[in-house]
Motif scaffolding. Structure first.
Motif, PDB file in Angstrom:
ATOM      1  N   GLU A   1       1.267  -1.618   0.023  1.00 30.29           N
ATOM      2  CA  GLU A   1      -0.053   0.006   0.234  1.00 30.29           C
ATOM      3  C   GLU A   1       0.967   1.629  -0.273  1.00 30.29           C
ATOM      4  O   GLU A   1       1.855   1.066   0.932  1.00 30.29           O
ATOM      5  CB  GLU A   1      -0.904   0.252   0.942  1.00 30.29           C
TER       6      GLU A   1
ATOM      7  N   GLU B   1     -14.853   0.383   3.464  1.00 30.51           N
ATOM      8  CA  GLU B   1     -14.993  -1.676   3.278  1.00 30.51           C
ATOM      9  C   GLU B   1     -14.489  -1.954   4.478  1.00 30.51           C
ATOM     10  O   GLU B   1     -13.389  -1.894   4.530  1.00 30.51           O
ATOM     11  CB  GLU B   1     -14.408  -1.803   1.706  1.00 30.51           C
TER      12      GLU B   1
ATOM     13  N   ARG C   1      -5.649  -0.286   6.438  1.00 27.91           N
ATOM     14  CA  ARG C   1      -4.830  -0.131   5.695  1.00 27.91           C
ATOM     15  C   ARG C   1      -3.537  -0.883   5.912  1.00 27.91           C
ATOM     16  O   ARG C   1      -2.665   0.241   6.198  1.00 27.91           O
ATOM     17  CB  ARG C   1      -5.000   0.745   5.327  1.00 27.91           C
TER      18      ARG C   1
HETATM   19  P1  ATP Z   1      -9.272  -1.029  -0.653  1.00 22.04           P
HETATM   20  O1  ATP Z   1     -10.676  -1.083  -1.319  1.00 22.04           O
HETATM   21  O2  ATP Z   1     -10.469  -0.786   0.491  1.00 22.04           O
HETATM   22  O3  ATP Z   1      -7.984  -0.823  -1.132  1.00 22.04           O
HETATM   23  P2  ATP Z   1     -10.225  -3.363  -1.737  1.00 22.04           P
HETATM   24  O4  ATP Z   1     -11.648  -3.722  -2.432  1.00 22.04           O
HETATM   25  O5  ATP Z   1      -9.027  -3.560  -2.642  1.00 22.04           O
HETATM   26  O6  ATP Z   1     -10.113  -2.490  -0.366  1.00 22.04           O
HETATM   27  P3  ATP Z   1     -10.534  -6.469  -1.613  1.00 22.04           P
HETATM   28  O7  ATP Z   1     -10.161  -6.600  -2.787  1.00 22.04           O
HETATM   29  O8  ATP Z   1     -12.210  -6.601  -1.864  1.00 22.04           O
HETATM   30  O9  ATP Z   1     -10.073  -4.495  -1.254  1.00 22.04           O
HETATM   31  O10 ATP Z   1     -10.423  -7.120  -0.344  1.00 22.04           O
HETATM   32  C1  ATP Z   1     -10.849  -7.431   0.560  1.00 22.04           C
HETATM   33  C2  ATP Z   1     -10.800  -7.581   2.194  1.00 22.04           C
HETATM   34  O11 ATP Z   1      -9.716  -8.015   2.263  1.00 22.04           O
HETATM   35  C3  ATP Z   1     -10.981  -5.934   2.921  1.00 22.04           C
HETATM   36  O12 ATP Z   1     -12.522  -6.202   2.080  1.00 22.04           O
HETATM   37  C4  ATP Z   1     -10.320  -6.353   3.449  1.00 22.04           C
HETATM   38  O13 ATP Z   1     -11.553  -6.177   4.696  1.00 22.04           O
HETATM   39  C5  ATP Z   1      -9.532  -6.706   3.129  1.00 22.04           C
HETATM   40  N1  ATP Z   1      -8.270  -5.604   2.782  1.00 22.04           N
HETATM   41  C6  ATP Z   1      -7.457  -5.316   1.666  1.00 22.04           C
HETATM   42  N2  ATP Z   1      -6.604  -4.282   1.776  1.00 22.04           N
HETATM   43  C7  ATP Z   1      -6.500  -4.328   3.081  1.00 22.04           C
HETATM   44  C8  ATP Z   1      -5.636  -3.786   4.105  1.00 22.04           C
HETATM   45  N3  ATP Z   1      -4.058  -3.147   2.720  1.00 22.04           N
HETATM   46  N4  ATP Z   1      -5.274  -3.723   4.878  1.00 22.04           N
HETATM   47  C9  ATP Z   1      -6.173  -4.933   5.760  1.00 22.04           C
HETATM   48  N5  ATP Z   1      -7.499  -4.731   5.487  1.00 22.04           N
HETATM   49  C10 ATP Z   1      -6.911  -5.143   3.757  1.00 22.04           C
END
Ligand code: ATP
Length: 444
Positions: free
Chosen positions: A199, A281, A208
């Motif tokens: 990230e 989310e 995040r």
């Molecule tokens: P965001 O839009 O917040 O970056 P994303 O849409 O990329 O999230 P997904 O790829 O759908 O996230 O990932 C599924 C789940 O994994 C998310 O709903 C979240 O709960 C978790 N998640 C994703 N990225 C992170 C992160 N960097 N840190 C913690 N949890 C995460």
């Protein structure tokens, strides 16, 4: 829901041993967090509850634990090598990278549904500056996968990736599962495991992070059934969140527009939770179609088709994926449980008993009477053998012990006093309503 500040939760987490900054004594490592003794117990209880609900108590979902490191072709087939990117801009003076969409959002722009071109023109038109008011570079695409090398560090070494989702481990084992278990459709494969994303700007506490743990299910079905199953999985997941103490009022469903959906998704909803830093989310529910199985079938050259037992017809099932990050869930659970009791001047965590990291705290009324301590130790050891997660607490006065246990969500404190020596009864004090009852030890 109570108006809770993120700082209050962060401070409680650190003070009481739930969560610490990763590598803290070296100034930390951005986007990494360490779970303390109570945090790891709470997390395990959440994971266990998910596993029991979605794997152990269902005969249509199989468990899996696949390797973090995978053949790099997996990421080529899945589209992550090409498409798992975020838009970034660089501060021309400090050389710090920022996520362009976050920068615009922070400066009050509506960025939802915008493509890269539109993002760029928004940056151009409005002369958006960096947080240090410096000019920004043009947009670039940044791949979020961490790379590492496998084998000897010479030309034979192969670049591999730390998985950014656990899902691909499921897709590449689809054929193995079919061969071992011959399941009928629909069926699911569930996995809990670490995921890594580089990230650009980790933020909002654990929300995040760069290293986090995911709970994912790939639920396979014939194409005609996907909509009904999609709706049912959402109901099942929300019911489960409620069992963790998260109220449905704190959730909002966002239909993700096509331009914002991941490359594999034909429909995605984000279930957002009202975090102190806004509605964000908590989990995603995606309809991935047959994208992944088809891609892996094409690149590997191995048939991943399902053969219908009755009709013998062969086809690629489609798949629905609920995906949730446990760190975000941990934060939502803590926030939902966080209560301020002004009247009794205390903060307590109203965690469901099954999640509470400590089930009982056992205390002698005073800590200088040998027979009382011996009796209390017997009660403590018996309860610990029976439930685990029982603590001995004889520091400070009883009032302070109660406050301390309230703050970490211990549902009940048991006090052994002089009456116990006479009639084998103890005081059981409840965290939520502060009621004190006398119970026989044998009835605990
Ligand atoms: P965001 O839009 O917040 O970056 P994303 O849409 O990329 O999230 P997904 O790829 O759908 O996230 O990932 C599924 C789940 O994994 C998310 O709903 C979240 O709960 C978790 N998640 C994703 N990225 C992170 C992160 N960097 N840190 C913690 N949890 C995460």
């Amino acid at each position: 829901m109570l108006d809770i500040k993120l700082e209050d939760i962060v401070s409680l987490c650190k003070r009481r041993g739930f969560l610490y900054q990763g590598s803290e004594i070296y100034g930390g490592l951005s986007g990494t967090w360490d779970l303390g003794p109570l945090g790891v117990q709470l997390k395990r209880n959440i994971l266990q509850s998910w596993w029991q609900t979605f794997v152990e108590k269902r005969s249509d979902i199989y468990g899996l634990d696949s390797a973090i490191l995978m053949n790099p072709q997996v990421w080529q087939a899945s589209g992550h090598l090409e498409g798992f990117v975020d838009p970034i801009v660089k501060d021309q003076v400090t050389k710090i990278d920022y996520r362009a969409d976050h920068l615009l959002e922070d400066q009050g722009f509506e960025v939802e549904g915008l493509n890269l071109k539109e993002l760029q023109s928004l940056i151009d038109d409005n002369q958006i500056k960096s947080p240090d008011s410096n000019p920004l570079s043009r947009l670039n695409q940044f791949n979020l996968m961490f790379q590492t090398r496998i084998g000897a560090q010479d030309e034979r070494a192969q670049t591999v990736y730390l998985r950014p989702e656990t899902a691909q481990g499921i897709f590449v084992n689809f054929k193995n599962l079919i061969d071992s278990f011959q399941p009928d459709l629909p069926f699911g494969i569930a996995q809990i495991g670490k995921a890594f994303r580089n990230e650009i700007s980790p933020r909002d506490f654990v929300f995040r992070s760069r290293e986090f743990e995911m709970l994912e299910i790939e639920y396979f079905c014939p194409p005609s059934q996907w909509q009904t199953i999609f709706d049912q999985i959402k109901i099942d997941l929300n019911d489960w969140l409620v069992s963790l103490g998260i109220s449905l009022d704190s959730l909002t469903e966002l239909e993700v527009p096509e331009s914002e959906r991941a490359h594999y998704s034909q429909r995605t909803i984000d279930m957002q939770f009202a975090f102190p830093f806004g509605e964000k989310e908590l989990y995603g529910l995606a309809y991935r179609g047959d994208y992944d199985l088809r891609q892996h079938q094409d690149l590997s050259g191995k048939s991943l088709e399902y053969i219908d037992k009755k009709t013998q017809s062969k086809f690629l099932p489609v798949c629905i994926e609920p995906s949730i990050g446990v760190e975000r869930l941990l934060l939502a659970v803590l926030q939902s449980a966080y209560k301020v009791d002004e009247e009794n001047k205390r903060v307590y965590l109203a965690l469901p008993a099954g999640l509470a990291p400590i089930k009982y705290a056992v205390s002698p009324l005073v800590n200088n009477k040998a027979d009382l301590i011996t009796k209390a130790l017997t009660v403590f050891k018996n309860l610990q053998a029976k439930y685990g997660c029982v603590v001995w607490d004889d520091h400070g006065n009883i009032g302070k012990r109660y406050r301390r246990q309230d703050e970490v969500g211990t549902p009940a404190c048991i006090v052994i006093d002089f009456q116990t020596l006479e009639d084998d009864t103890v005081t059981v004090r409840s965290r939520d309503d502060l009621q004190q009852k006398r119970l026989k030890i044998s009835a605990l």
